[in-house]
Design an enzyme around this catalytic site. Sequence first.
Site, PDB file in Angstrom:
ATOM      1  CB  SER A  51      33.695 -33.554  32.671  1.00 41.25           C
ATOM      2  OG  SER A  51      34.323 -33.626  31.402  1.00 41.25           O
TER       3      SER A  51
ATOM      4  CE1 TYR B  42      28.675 -34.110  30.560  1.00 41.60           C
ATOM      5  CE2 TYR B  42      30.954 -33.569  30.043  1.00 41.60           C
ATOM      6  CZ  TYR B  42      30.027 -34.353  30.704  1.00 41.60           C
ATOM      7  OH  TYR B  42      30.470 -35.375  31.512  1.00 41.60           O
TER       8      TYR B  42
ATOM      9  CE  LYS C 242      29.157 -33.706  34.318  1.00 38.27           C
ATOM     10  NZ  LYS C 242      28.546 -34.514  35.421  1.00 38.27           N
TER      11      LYS C 242
END
Lengths: 323, 323
Positions: free
Chosen positions: B122, B146, B150
């Site tokens: 991402s 997050y 990632k």
Amino acid sequence: MRVLIIGGGGFIGQKIAKALAEKGTLNGKQITHLELADITAPPTVVAPFGVSHHAVDISDKAKCDALFQCQPDVVFHLAAIVSGQAEAEFDTGMRVNLAGTLNVFEAARALGTKPVVVFSSSCAVYGGEIPDQIEDWTTLNPQTSYGAQKAIGELLCTDYSRKGFIDGRAPRLPTITIRPGKPNAAASSFMSSIFREPLQGQTAVCPVQPDYAVWYLSPRKVVENLIKCAEIPAEKFGENRAFALPGRVATIGEMVEAMRKVAGDEPVNRIKWEPDPVILSIVMGWRPHINPQKALALGLTTDDSFEDNVRYFLEDDIQVPAT
Amino acid sequence: MRVLIIGGGGFIGQKIAKALAEKGTLNGKQITHLELADITAPPTVVAPFGVSHHAVDISDKAKCDALFQCQPDVVFHLAAIVSGQAEAEFDTGMRVNLAGTLNVFEAARALGTKPVVVFSSSCAVYGGEIPDQIEDWTTLNPQTSYGAQKAIGELLCTDYSRKGFIDGRAPRLPTITIRPGKPNAAASSFMSSIFREPLQGQTAVCPVQPDYAVWYLSPRKVVENLIKCAEIPAEKFGENRAFALPGRVATIGEMVEAMRKVAGDEPVNRIKWEPDPVILSIVMGWRPHINPQKALALGLTTDDSFEDNVRYFLEDDIQVPAT
């Protein structure tokens, strides 16, 4: 002020312990106790405060948690499976360098006191598809599993700090030379042994060509910088807790000539030049041209010349050959 | 050719499944079986080959290993705890996004067949202390857990590929808009809902100002690109398996005007502008100015205009409002 050194049996851990024993304080506060932990119980250090010794495998979560019952205010996390071994034994590297580091951060978080954690990363995080001159904003594209595991540790260090779980600092160590002691499984081991062994009257093998360039720092300076890293106020680190430590770039040939200047021809003649494809396959992926602007702005410093590194070794670490 | 989609119940997983059903082949080989896995059993897809459904929590190593008994040749690993939830529930994010991804890579490695693994990273990996224009060599300094998880997945993907354990590819997805379905816990959820809900006759809240800039890609293009990612020869990816997918940059205001051009004033008038400090604290750390040179060189592509994204939604995904 209680200080915990994980990897306290290694040469940097021992040197930090001795420096703290001499200094007596950290960040202006009296040190009351020092905890030295390593995979086997570390050698003791004479100090004006209590010193405890722990044999702990940090990849064992329960044992890592138990270690943190000493409630440290400052943690130096230096323990790692080194580059050559982590490349040869992938799962061992993952277990200690990734899961073990995560265990350390989790145990520090569980204290609820947001301890300072100085995590020693490595310039092995650099490599691959990057411009030759490395800046603080250059991406990490490690070409060894050791480098990948260190890069992951950095990301965790920054995120755990951002979340307020720990107060982390993740300096990337240059190749440390001249290391005392014996050769180890680090691919960079020769970068000390080609100086150390000849200065101690023994021969040593250099597995790279003289024009191979190294980003290096002396043991004295790395200890000084790591202690400073624990003392710099948190807000100075900004949004990324990881950064390259200052170092110097020199070719192996230039470093050998510096040894000649300080110690004469004899040690230089004890170096055998025998290229090693396994070592080369690892170290050719490392990058020597690093511009450590952030670290310099933080007040961290480097050596003046490799002659200094030779002199530091002769003053601090030389051992009379056993023969 | 057996294909496994982890996160096969999500909208991208479902769209990839449908695209593969239509295409019938992957990388020039007949698809014989498709395995759809998600935390709950994914909806079925009509296909000219067998389709199986699995309810698997990838953070359970034994269950993740069992899933790989289907012996996939190509794996799409799309499953994740999304940004907003991973920020609110740190341990859940670490369990699924870090440990779960590691379980997927380990299970793929254990096959011994070096399967292709497309891991959806991402653009949330970008942020913090980086120059405004993001190049392929810009460092990852994620400002969410997050994003950190990632980024760690990317490092593992590259290292597992370098070691020859898997043949990984880790494209960084832009914000995907206009997503079908319902709002979710992603901080970027509004970047679809402010178009989707109004186009479906409902109101929606925009928590940022019109001048907030987004790096975006349509569902159609992301599916096309992810399938291409599975088909590009391994050697084309070089030393870093992670790279930004192509996308476009536009402000929310420009995107709203594009919707007006395609669908008139009525949907635009259904947007309520109410800044939300929690959403802002996350999305203001994201970066929209990305130069995806590597992905473009790999033949990956982006949309032509946000008007296209609106049209794609009307053609592919619009649902008649329930009222």
